[in-house]
Design a protein around this motif. Structure first.
Motif, PDB file in Angstrom:
ATOM      1  N   VAL A  62      10.959  -0.277  11.046  1.00  0.00           N
ATOM      2  CA  VAL A  62      10.693   1.134  10.760  1.00  0.00           C
ATOM      3  C   VAL A  62      11.247   1.997  11.887  1.00  0.00           C
ATOM      4  O   VAL A  62      11.873   3.032  11.632  1.00  0.00           O
ATOM      5  CB  VAL A  62       9.183   1.376  10.545  1.00  0.00           C
ATOM      6  N   ILE A  79       6.260   9.514  12.146  1.00  0.00           N
ATOM      7  CA  ILE A  79       5.116   9.031  11.380  1.00  0.00           C
ATOM      8  C   ILE A  79       3.919   9.895  11.731  1.00  0.00           C
ATOM      9  O   ILE A  79       3.582  10.050  12.904  1.00  0.00           O
ATOM     10  CB  ILE A  79       4.850   7.544  11.677  1.00  0.00           C
ATOM     11  N   SER A  82      -0.603   6.443   9.264  1.00  0.00           N
ATOM     12  CA  SER A  82      -0.270   5.064   8.926  1.00  0.00           C
ATOM     13  C   SER A  82      -1.538   4.224   8.847  1.00  0.00           C
ATOM     14  O   SER A  82      -2.394   4.298   9.730  1.00  0.00           O
ATOM     15  CB  SER A  82       0.663   4.484   9.996  1.00  0.00           C
ATOM     16  N   ASP A  83      -1.671   3.467   7.767  1.00  0.00           N
ATOM     17  CA  ASP A  83      -2.702   2.443   7.658  1.00  0.00           C
ATOM     18  C   ASP A  83      -2.104   1.279   6.882  1.00  0.00           C
ATOM     19  O   ASP A  83      -0.895   1.248   6.649  1.00  0.00           O
ATOM     20  CB  ASP A  83      -4.017   2.976   7.072  1.00  0.00           C
ATOM     21  N   GLU A  84      -2.921   0.329   6.471  1.00  0.00           N
ATOM     22  CA  GLU A  84      -2.386  -0.877   5.826  1.00  0.00           C
ATOM     23  C   GLU A  84      -1.801  -0.633   4.434  1.00  0.00           C
ATOM     24  O   GLU A  84      -1.055  -1.463   3.917  1.00  0.00           O
ATOM     25  CB  GLU A  84      -3.448  -1.983   5.760  1.00  0.00           C
ATOM     26  N   ARG A  86      -0.549   2.752   3.438  1.00  0.00           N
ATOM     27  CA  ARG A  86       0.234   3.982   3.304  1.00  0.00           C
ATOM     28  C   ARG A  86       0.774   4.431   4.654  1.00  0.00           C
ATOM     29  O   ARG A  86       0.136   4.248   5.687  1.00  0.00           O
ATOM     30  CB  ARG A  86      -0.657   5.076   2.722  1.00  0.00           C
ATOM     31  N   ILE A  87       1.960   5.021   4.608  1.00  0.00           N
ATOM     32  CA  ILE A  87       2.568   5.680   5.762  1.00  0.00           C
ATOM     33  C   ILE A  87       3.023   7.056   5.296  1.00  0.00           C
ATOM     34  O   ILE A  87       3.624   7.178   4.229  1.00  0.00           O
ATOM     35  CB  ILE A  87       3.802   4.909   6.293  1.00  0.00           C
ATOM     36  N   ASN A  88       2.744   8.081   6.063  1.00  0.00           N
ATOM     37  CA  ASN A  88       3.298   9.408   5.797  1.00  0.00           C
ATOM     38  C   ASN A  88       4.313   9.721   6.883  1.00  0.00           C
ATOM     39  O   ASN A  88       4.011   9.608   8.070  1.00  0.00           O
ATOM     40  CB  ASN A  88       2.208  10.472   5.750  1.00  0.00           C
ATOM     41  N   ILE A  89       5.508  10.096   6.440  1.00  0.00           N
ATOM     42  CA  ILE A  89       6.600  10.403   7.355  1.00  0.00           C
ATOM     43  C   ILE A  89       6.986  11.858   7.172  1.00  0.00           C
ATOM     44  O   ILE A  89       7.367  12.282   6.072  1.00  0.00           O
ATOM     45  CB  ILE A  89       7.825   9.501   7.094  1.00  0.00           C
ATOM     46  N   GLU A 146       5.279  10.335   1.321  1.00  0.00           N
ATOM     47  CA  GLU A 146       4.185   9.379   1.301  1.00  0.00           C
ATOM     48  C   GLU A 146       4.753   8.036   0.858  1.00  0.00           C
ATOM     49  O   GLU A 146       5.324   7.927  -0.229  1.00  0.00           O
ATOM     50  CB  GLU A 146       3.094   9.846   0.339  1.00  0.00           C
ATOM     51  N   LYS A 148       3.876   4.315  -0.153  1.00  0.00           N
ATOM     52  CA  LYS A 148       2.831   3.369  -0.581  1.00  0.00           C
ATOM     53  C   LYS A 148       3.369   1.972  -0.370  1.00  0.00           C
ATOM     54  O   LYS A 148       4.393   1.601  -0.951  1.00  0.00           O
ATOM     55  CB  LYS A 148       2.426   3.611  -2.024  1.00  0.00           C
ATOM     56  N   LEU A 149       2.673   1.220   0.474  1.00  0.00           N
ATOM     57  CA  LEU A 149       3.155  -0.104   0.872  1.00  0.00           C
ATOM     58  C   LEU A 149       2.807  -1.192  -0.123  1.00  0.00           C
ATOM     59  O   LEU A 149       1.939  -1.227  -0.830  1.00  0.00           O
ATOM     60  CB  LEU A 149       2.577  -0.457   2.251  1.00  0.00           C
TER      61      LEU A 149
END
Length: 149
Positions: A62, A79, A82-84, A86-89, A146, A148-149
């Motif tokens: 990343v 960033i 960030s959590d397990e 979702r990441i918002n950039i 957004e 979504k992982l």
């Protein structure tokens, strides 16, 4: 059939004009040519193209992706969450910065989001989904994606 790679794109032989084109040309191709010239605002095309570009980028993390985003002058990403799952950039200084504000809540930086999606899918080793949730062109302080992982 010849298929170009990202490394091929880095090969230049323009002794007079160099390796840059004006931002207004890129904006014209994106917003007038694709967005206004294709059905559904060219959304399917920009998503397909962006994902393919993202997959071709020579990045393995990343951090490398965010650094390359800035080196290519796509924008200045950071960033902001960030959590397990979702990441918002946020992307500051995006290509749409300075354009007249759109009256409707229409996000126009889907190509950049699709580039992120293609690269992050490759980096993570599984499909991720990226959605633009804020855009300079609609009056937001930055463009935001957004993931979504």
């Amino acid at each position: 059939m010849l298929q170009y790679t990202f490394e091929d794109m880095q090969k230049m032989d323009r002794a007079i004009l160099g390796n840059m084109v004006p931002l207004e040309l890129f904006r014209t191709i994106r917003l007038i040519g694709l967005n206004q010239g294709l059905p559904m605002g060219g959304k399917g095309t920009t998503l397909t193209v962006g994902r393919k570009i993202g997959e071709s980028l020579p990045v393995n993390s990343v951090d490398e992706l965010l650094q390359l985003f800035e080196e290519l002058k796509i924008g200045i990403p950071r960033i902001i969450f960030s959590d397990e799952s979702r990441i918002n950039i946020a992307v500051d200084d995006c290509f749409c910065k300075g354009l007249p504000t759109l009256e409707e809540e229409k996000m126009i930086c889907d190509l950049e989001g699709a580039i992120l999606e293609g690269a992050l899918t490759k980096i993570m080793g599984h499909r991720v989904s990226v959605k633009e949730v804020k855009c300079n062109a609609t009056g937001h302080e930055h463009c935001e994606y957004e993931v979504k992982l």
